[in-house]
Write a protein that holds these residues in place. Structure first.
Motif, mmCIF file in Angstrom:
data_model
loop_
_atom_site.group_PDB
_atom_site.id
_atom_site.type_symbol
_atom_site.label_atom_id
_atom_site.label_comp_id
_atom_site.label_asym_id
_atom_site.label_seq_id
_atom_site.Cartn_x
_atom_site.Cartn_y
_atom_site.Cartn_z
ATOM 1 N N ALA A 110 0.822 -1.218 0.000
ATOM 2 C CA ALA A 110 0.000 0.000 0.000
ATOM 3 C C ALA A 110 0.852 1.263 0.000
ATOM 4 O O ALA A 110 0.404 2.315 -0.461
ATOM 5 C CB ALA A 110 -0.942 -0.004 1.199
ATOM 6 N N ASP A 111 2.086 1.186 0.499
ATOM 7 C CA ASP A 111 2.963 2.349 0.594
ATOM 8 C C ASP A 111 4.005 2.406 -0.518
ATOM 9 O O ASP A 111 4.870 3.274 -0.512
ATOM 10 C CB ASP A 111 3.678 2.347 1.946
ATOM 11 C CG ASP A 111 2.710 2.342 3.116
ATOM 12 O OD1 ASP A 111 1.660 3.016 3.015
ATOM 13 O OD2 ASP A 111 2.986 1.663 4.125
ATOM 14 N N LEU A 112 3.953 1.482 -1.475
ATOM 15 C CA LEU A 112 5.010 1.375 -2.479
ATOM 16 C C LEU A 112 5.155 2.623 -3.327
ATOM 17 O O LEU A 112 6.269 3.119 -3.512
ATOM 18 C CB LEU A 112 4.790 0.153 -3.370
ATOM 19 C CG LEU A 112 5.820 -0.047 -4.478
ATOM 20 C CD1 LEU A 112 7.227 -0.171 -3.905
ATOM 21 C CD2 LEU A 112 5.467 -1.265 -5.310
ATOM 22 N N ASN A 113 4.076 3.160 -3.860
ATOM 23 C CA ASN A 113 4.196 4.342 -4.730
ATOM 24 C C ASN A 113 4.775 5.533 -3.991
ATOM 25 O O ASN A 113 5.598 6.266 -4.530
ATOM 26 C CB ASN A 113 2.838 4.686 -5.348
ATOM 27 C CG ASN A 113 2.437 3.685 -6.406
ATOM 28 O OD1 ASN A 113 3.275 3.088 -7.057
ATOM 29 N ND2 ASN A 113 1.147 3.475 -6.564
ATOM 30 N N GLN A 114 4.370 5.719 -2.738
ATOM 31 C CA GLN A 114 4.921 6.816 -1.929
ATOM 32 C C GLN A 114 6.411 6.577 -1.669
ATOM 33 O O GLN A 114 7.211 7.504 -1.728
ATOM 34 C CB GLN A 114 4.161 6.922 -0.611
ATOM 35 C CG GLN A 114 4.658 8.014 0.297
ATOM 36 C CD GLN A 114 3.900 8.029 1.620
ATOM 37 O OE1 GLN A 114 2.964 7.281 1.831
ATOM 38 N NE2 GLN A 114 4.339 8.884 2.528
ATOM 39 N N THR A 115 6.780 5.337 -1.401
ATOM 40 C CA THR A 115 8.184 5.004 -1.153
ATOM 41 C C THR A 115 9.022 5.234 -2.406
ATOM 42 O O THR A 115 10.105 5.823 -2.336
ATOM 43 C CB THR A 115 8.311 3.540 -0.685
ATOM 44 O OG1 THR A 115 7.553 3.371 0.510
ATOM 45 C CG2 THR A 115 9.762 3.165 -0.434
ATOM 46 N N LEU A 116 8.539 4.773 -3.561
ATOM 47 C CA LEU A 116 9.267 4.981 -4.814
ATOM 48 C C LEU A 116 9.457 6.467 -5.115
ATOM 49 O O LEU A 116 10.505 6.864 -5.633
ATOM 50 C CB LEU A 116 8.543 4.296 -5.967
ATOM 51 C CG LEU A 116 8.611 2.770 -5.998
ATOM 52 C CD1 LEU A 116 7.672 2.208 -7.064
ATOM 53 C CD2 LEU A 116 10.030 2.288 -6.216
ATOM 54 N N ALA A 117 8.469 7.282 -4.760
ATOM 55 C CA ALA A 117 8.564 8.723 -4.995
ATOM 56 C C ALA A 117 9.635 9.371 -4.120
ATOM 57 O O ALA A 117 10.192 10.411 -4.483
ATOM 58 C CB ALA A 117 7.210 9.388 -4.752
ATOM 59 N N GLN A 118 9.945 8.753 -2.982
ATOM 60 C CA GLN A 118 10.926 9.325 -2.056
ATOM 61 C C GLN A 118 12.310 8.709 -2.203
ATOM 62 O O GLN A 118 13.210 9.005 -1.428
ATOM 63 C CB GLN A 118 10.435 9.169 -0.617
ATOM 64 C CG GLN A 118 9.181 9.983 -0.339
ATOM 65 C CD GLN A 118 8.737 9.849 1.102
ATOM 66 O OE1 GLN A 118 9.553 9.742 1.994
ATOM 67 N NE2 GLN A 118 7.435 9.869 1.323
ATOM 68 N N CYS A 119 12.471 7.842 -3.187
ATOM 69 C CA CYS A 119 13.770 7.223 -3.456
ATOM 70 C C CYS A 119 14.291 7.728 -4.796
ATOM 71 O O CYS A 119 13.530 7.899 -5.734
ATOM 72 C CB CYS A 119 13.639 5.700 -3.518
ATOM 73 S SG CYS A 119 13.218 4.929 -1.947
ATOM 74 N N SER A 120 15.603 7.950 -4.870
ATOM 75 C CA SER A 120 16.176 8.353 -6.150
ATOM 76 C C SER A 120 17.132 7.273 -6.641
ATOM 77 O O SER A 120 17.717 6.535 -5.850
ATOM 78 C CB SER A 120 16.904 9.698 -6.027
ATOM 79 O OG SER A 120 17.949 9.612 -5.084
ATOM 80 N N ASN A 121 17.259 7.191 -7.959
ATOM 81 C CA ASN A 121 18.108 6.190 -8.603
ATOM 82 C C ASN A 121 17.752 4.782 -8.151
ATOM 83 O O ASN A 121 18.579 4.053 -7.595
ATOM 84 C CB ASN A 121 19.587 6.478 -8.347
ATOM 85 C CG ASN A 121 20.020 7.805 -8.923
ATOM 86 O OD1 ASN A 121 19.649 8.152 -10.033
ATOM 87 N ND2 ASN A 121 20.784 8.558 -8.154
ATOM 88 N N VAL A 122 16.515 4.390 -8.386
ATOM 89 C CA VAL A 122 16.033 3.061 -7.997
ATOM 90 C C VAL A 122 16.623 2.025 -8.953
ATOM 91 O O VAL A 122 16.471 2.125 -10.170
ATOM 92 C CB VAL A 122 14.488 3.007 -8.017
ATOM 93 C CG1 VAL A 122 13.987 1.601 -7.744
ATOM 94 C CG2 VAL A 122 13.912 3.990 -7.002
ATOM 95 N N ASP A 123 17.313 1.034 -8.383
ATOM 96 C CA ASP A 123 17.899 -0.046 -9.172
ATOM 97 C C ASP A 123 16.896 -1.166 -9.429
ATOM 98 O O ASP A 123 17.031 -1.925 -10.372
ATOM 99 C CB ASP A 123 19.126 -0.619 -8.459
ATOM 100 C CG ASP A 123 20.262 0.382 -8.397
ATOM 101 O OD1 ASP A 123 20.496 1.080 -9.393
ATOM 102 O OD2 ASP A 123 20.917 0.467 -7.339
ATOM 103 N N GLY A 124 15.907 -1.291 -8.561
ATOM 104 C CA GLY A 124 14.902 -2.323 -8.690
ATOM 105 C C GLY A 124 14.215 -2.532 -7.363
ATOM 106 O O GLY A 124 14.532 -1.871 -6.373
ATOM 107 N N PHE A 125 13.259 -3.437 -7.346
ATOM 108 C CA PHE A 125 12.634 -3.779 -6.083
ATOM 109 C C PHE A 125 12.161 -5.213 -6.136
ATOM 110 O O PHE A 125 12.020 -5.809 -7.200
ATOM 111 C CB PHE A 125 11.501 -2.812 -5.712
ATOM 112 C CG PHE A 125 10.263 -2.925 -6.527
ATOM 113 C CD1 PHE A 125 9.231 -3.763 -6.149
ATOM 114 C CD2 PHE A 125 10.116 -2.180 -7.679
ATOM 115 C CE1 PHE A 125 8.083 -3.856 -6.908
ATOM 116 C CE2 PHE A 125 8.977 -2.272 -8.446
ATOM 117 C CZ PHE A 125 7.952 -3.118 -8.057
ATOM 118 N N SER A 126 11.978 -5.772 -4.964
ATOM 119 C CA SER A 126 11.477 -7.134 -4.875
ATOM 120 C C SER A 126 10.448 -7.192 -3.761
ATOM 121 O O SER A 126 10.402 -6.317 -2.897
ATOM 122 C CB SER A 126 12.613 -8.121 -4.625
ATOM 123 O OG SER A 126 13.278 -7.835 -3.423
#
Length: 153
Positions: free
Chosen positions: A64-80
């Motif tokens: 539920a918090d993924l989009n907010q978390t992605l918005a607050q991270c820079s240079n995302v290499d990936g996620f699992s």
């Protein structure tokens, strides 16, 4: 005037169909797989609570918090993400993404599948094949990563 309206409607329909079938990031599909999963985002920089790995950071969150978390991270290499599941869940994910499997590996009860899906963006070259989805299963835990599972599984 009729030609203009017909052309406009046709163009709108074609653009809509193209947008619908364009590859998307795994985050778009994650709720279809498991809405209660634990997500690990691997990025180079963030101000959120994280695990510092030296060359990057891991931020953990709920789906539920993924989009907010992605918005607050820079240079995302990936996620699992990981969740409690069965081998049938692995098969369901392979079918959901119409995964073109490039490799399967079984090591002491750990089953790993790597492949490419036209439904997903990005990817890396692994053993000469493009991979944009990796799935691991062991002891009732399913882990899914894009383009690869970057952490433990």
């Amino acid at each position: 005037m009729k030609r203009f309206i017909v052309t406009l409607i046709l163009t709108t329909v074609i653009v809509g169909v193209l947008i619908h079938f364009m590859p998307k990031g795994l985050e778009v599909y994650i709720e279809e797989i498991d809405a209660d999963a634990t997500v690990s985002v691997y990025c180079r920089d963030t101000r959120m609570d994280n695990i510092d790995m030296g060359s990057g950071k891991i931020v953990q969150c709920r789906v539920a918090d993924l989009n907010q978390t992605l918005a607050q991270c820079s240079n995302v290499d990936g996620f699992s993400f990981c969740f409690e599941g069965t081998s049938q869940d692995v098969d369901r994910i392979v079918r959901l993404f119409n995964l073109q499997v490039s490799s399967r590996l079984n090591l002491d009860g750990l089953h790993i599948i790597c492949g490419n899906s036209a439904r997903l963006t990005g990817g890396v070259i692994l053993d000469g094949a493009k991979v944009n989805l990796q799935i691991a299963y062991k002891d009732g835990t399913v882990t899914v990563g894009s383009p690869l599972i970057l952490g433990s599984y």
